[in-house]
Motif scaffolding. Sequence first.
Motif, short mmCIF file in Angstrom:
data_model
loop_
_atom_site.label_atom_id
_atom_site.label_comp_id
_atom_site.label_asym_id
_atom_site.label_seq_id
_atom_site.Cartn_x
_atom_site.Cartn_y
_atom_site.Cartn_z
N GLU A 38 -9.73 4.86 -4.38
CA GLU A 38 -10.34 3.71 -5.04
C GLU A 38 -9.46 2.47 -5.13
O GLU A 38 -9.97 1.36 -5.20
N THR A 39 -8.15 2.63 -5.13
CA THR A 39 -7.26 1.49 -5.30
C THR A 39 -6.14 1.49 -4.26
O THR A 39 -5.85 2.50 -3.63
N LEU A 99 -2.13 -13.36 -6.04
CA LEU A 99 -3.26 -14.13 -5.50
C LEU A 99 -3.51 -13.78 -4.03
O LEU A 99 -4.66 -13.74 -3.58
N SER A 100 -2.45 -13.52 -3.29
CA SER A 100 -2.60 -13.17 -1.88
C SER A 100 -3.25 -11.81 -1.70
O SER A 100 -4.06 -11.60 -0.79
N LYS A 101 -2.90 -10.87 -2.56
CA LYS A 101 -3.53 -9.55 -2.50
C LYS A 101 -5.04 -9.66 -2.75
O LYS A 101 -5.85 -9.03 -2.05
N LYS A 102 -5.41 -10.47 -3.73
CA LYS A 102 -6.83 -10.68 -4.03
C LYS A 102 -7.53 -11.40 -2.88
O LYS A 102 -8.69 -11.10 -2.54
N TYR A 103 -6.85 -12.36 -2.28
CA TYR A 103 -7.39 -13.11 -1.14
C TYR A 103 -7.70 -12.17 0.03
O TYR A 103 -8.78 -12.23 0.63
N PHE A 136 1.31 -4.05 -8.17
CA PHE A 136 0.14 -4.89 -7.94
C PHE A 136 -0.98 -3.96 -7.47
O PHE A 136 -0.97 -3.48 -6.34
N ILE A 137 -1.93 -3.72 -8.36
CA ILE A 137 -2.99 -2.75 -8.11
C ILE A 137 -4.30 -3.49 -7.84
O ILE A 137 -4.67 -4.40 -8.59
N GLY A 138 -4.96 -3.12 -6.77
CA GLY A 138 -6.23 -3.76 -6.43
C GLY A 138 -7.25 -2.75 -5.97
O GLY A 138 -6.94 -1.59 -5.70
N HIS A 139 -8.50 -3.20 -5.87
CA HIS A 139 -9.57 -2.35 -5.37
C HIS A 139 -9.37 -2.10 -3.88
O HIS A 139 -8.87 -2.95 -3.15
N LYS A 140 -9.77 -0.92 -3.44
CA LYS A 140 -9.67 -0.60 -2.02
C LYS A 140 -10.83 -1.23 -1.27
O LYS A 140 -12.00 -1.10 -1.66
N ASN A 144 0.83 -1.21 0.00
CA ASN A 144 0.00 0.00 0.00
C ASN A 144 0.86 1.26 0.00
O ASN A 144 0.58 2.22 0.72
N ILE A 145 1.88 1.28 -0.83
CA ILE A 145 2.80 2.41 -0.86
C ILE A 145 2.22 3.59 -1.63
O ILE A 145 2.61 4.73 -1.46
N VAL A 146 1.23 3.30 -2.52
CA VAL A 146 0.52 4.35 -3.25
C VAL A 146 -0.92 4.31 -2.80
O VAL A 146 -1.58 3.28 -2.87
#
Length: 252
Positions: free
Chosen positions: A171-172, A224-228, A187-191, A165-167
């Motif tokens: 929303e992300t 996969l871990s970020k999505k999990y 690795f960009i994901g939804h918040k 979560n450095i950025v």
Amino acid sequence: MKVVLSIAGSDSSGGAGIQADIKSGFYHKVFMTTAITAITVQNTLGVSNAVVLEPKFVVEQINAVIEDFKVDCIKIGMLSSKELILEVFNAIKDLDIPIILDPVAISRAGSKLLDDEAINSLKSMFKYALLITPNSLEAKLFFGVDSIEDIKNIKDIPTNIIFKNIVKNDETTTDVLLTKDGNIELFIGHKADISNTHGTGCSFSASIASLVARGFSLKDSIDLSKKYIYEAINHAPNFGRGNGPINHILDF
């Protein structure tokens, strides 16, 4: 079935530490063995007491597992003193087993969890890990990092590092992987909803360790871990009156 060894503290509320690691391992279909470093008295409102186990006893737990199991990956969480850090790494650093290290030194609330001697000792052990997983405050402490530009300017890279979560935006969330050879991948994901995030750091590193143990690449394990973790936060059971645990098993 693959075997992971978690070296970490016990959380009486079940949301973080050893308990989170076991649940994350269960979800990812690995057998999670443990070496407990401390026993805490805590709930979703905070930690009220802790008993730190003797380094010798922690190492005895590690050796008991290593001697009897084929361990496919080691995950390390909270190591609360210089002596414990040195003893643990002395026991595992020469094993041909990948190590995922969550360098627990500062809480997300900003509380320093280790003294300066322990912080320096932990930093000297980074080179033995396949991956370290600092939060944004730990990234600042260990590497002076606040941004992607800072990451690009790191000169001495001890190992692969995932800066969590450095950025930040509304929303992300963006995690940045700096590989040992200097490459960078985002690795960009939804918040996710942030009202139930107790134990996310432990669970993220345990998830990566589980997937590495199963033969996934490091990048796929992180992705996969970020999505999990995102799904586990969004489907949290809403337990407790404070920062609640995530839903490790995702039975929704």
